[in-house]
Design an enzyme around this catalytic site. Structure first.
Site, PDB file in Angstrom:
ATOM      1  N   GLU A  60       0.799  -1.227   0.000  1.00  0.00           N
ATOM      2  CA  GLU A  60       0.000   0.000   0.000  1.00  0.00           C
ATOM      3  C   GLU A  60       0.835   1.283   0.000  1.00  0.00           C
ATOM      4  O   GLU A  60       0.290   2.382  -0.043  1.00  0.00           O
ATOM      5  CB  GLU A  60      -0.950   0.005   1.211  1.00  0.00           C
ATOM      6  CG  GLU A  60      -2.000  -1.074   1.185  1.00  0.00           C
ATOM      7  CD  GLU A  60      -1.507  -2.457   1.637  1.00  0.00           C
ATOM      8  OE1 GLU A  60      -2.168  -3.456   1.293  1.00  0.00           O
ATOM      9  OE2 GLU A  60      -0.451  -2.534   2.319  1.00  0.00           O
ATOM     10  N   HIS A  90       4.879 -14.964  -2.195  1.00  0.00           N
ATOM     11  CA  HIS A  90       4.163 -13.729  -1.883  1.00  0.00           C
ATOM     12  C   HIS A  90       5.137 -12.562  -1.662  1.00  0.00           C
ATOM     13  O   HIS A  90       4.860 -11.430  -2.062  1.00  0.00           O
ATOM     14  CB  HIS A  90       3.272 -13.927  -0.652  1.00  0.00           C
ATOM     15  CG  HIS A  90       2.423 -12.751  -0.332  1.00  0.00           C
ATOM     16  ND1 HIS A  90       1.351 -12.378  -1.112  1.00  0.00           N
ATOM     17  CD2 HIS A  90       2.479 -11.851   0.674  1.00  0.00           C
ATOM     18  CE1 HIS A  90       0.791 -11.295  -0.601  1.00  0.00           C
ATOM     19  NE2 HIS A  90       1.460 -10.956   0.483  1.00  0.00           N
TER      20      HIS A  90
END
Length: 166
Positions: A60, A90
């Site tokens: 983010e 990931h």
């Protein structure tokens, strides 16, 4: 050709600069320590106008950086995050997205953004990189001053170029 004998050392003076910091809360023991070192160093470099915003994680950071730059004028930003290798890929997805997103925002918004996202194999590697918080603060001041200097030099140059193209 002469070789440079000394590494040029920039004079770092943050007087009058406005620096934003975006910090991920994920892996807070690492990112929080980096944030603290950066804030201390920015104050040592005479930066008084420091704004800190947090995000859930490194993914983010770019979105928040763009929102900061859209809503206000900053001389530079620093983005802090910590992505550690896990059992899946990931970490690669998140670290690549953070790097590409932050670079895109810096180029699109025309403001230097210092990439302080640690990509580590384990906790020990991440902890060893905490001192990068101070280095990121120094880089932010240096890049803010460099961009200011180049922008001051650009208008006269652009004006000359416009007349040559006619």
């Amino acid at each position: 050709m002469q070789r440079a004998t000394h590494l040029p050392v920039p004079k770092l003076d943050g007087t009058g600069l406005k620096i934003g910091i975006v910090v991920a809360r994920y892996n807070w023991p690492i990112t929080g320590a980096m944030l603290q070192l950066a804030q201390e160093e920015l104050r040592n470099l005479r930066v008084e106008d420091i704004h800190v915003v947090s995000t859930p994680g490194s993914y983010e950071l770019a979105t928040t950086a763009k929102a900061m730059l859209t809503g206000d004028a900053y001389d530079a930003l620093i983005c802090f995050g910590c992505v550690m290798k896990g059992e899946t890929r990931h970490d690669v997805v998140v670290s690549d997205a953070a790097a590409q997103g932050i670079q895109r925002v810096a180029l699109d918004m025309d403001v230097p953004i210092i990439f302080g996202v640690m990509c580590a194999e384990n906790q020990q590697q991440a902890e060893e990189r905490i001192p990068r918080g101070k280095e990121c603060a120094q880089a932010a001041v240096e890049m803010a001053r460099t961009v200011q200097m180049l922008r001051r030099a650009t208008p006269a140059k652009e004006q000359g170029d416009v007349h040559r193209n006619r």
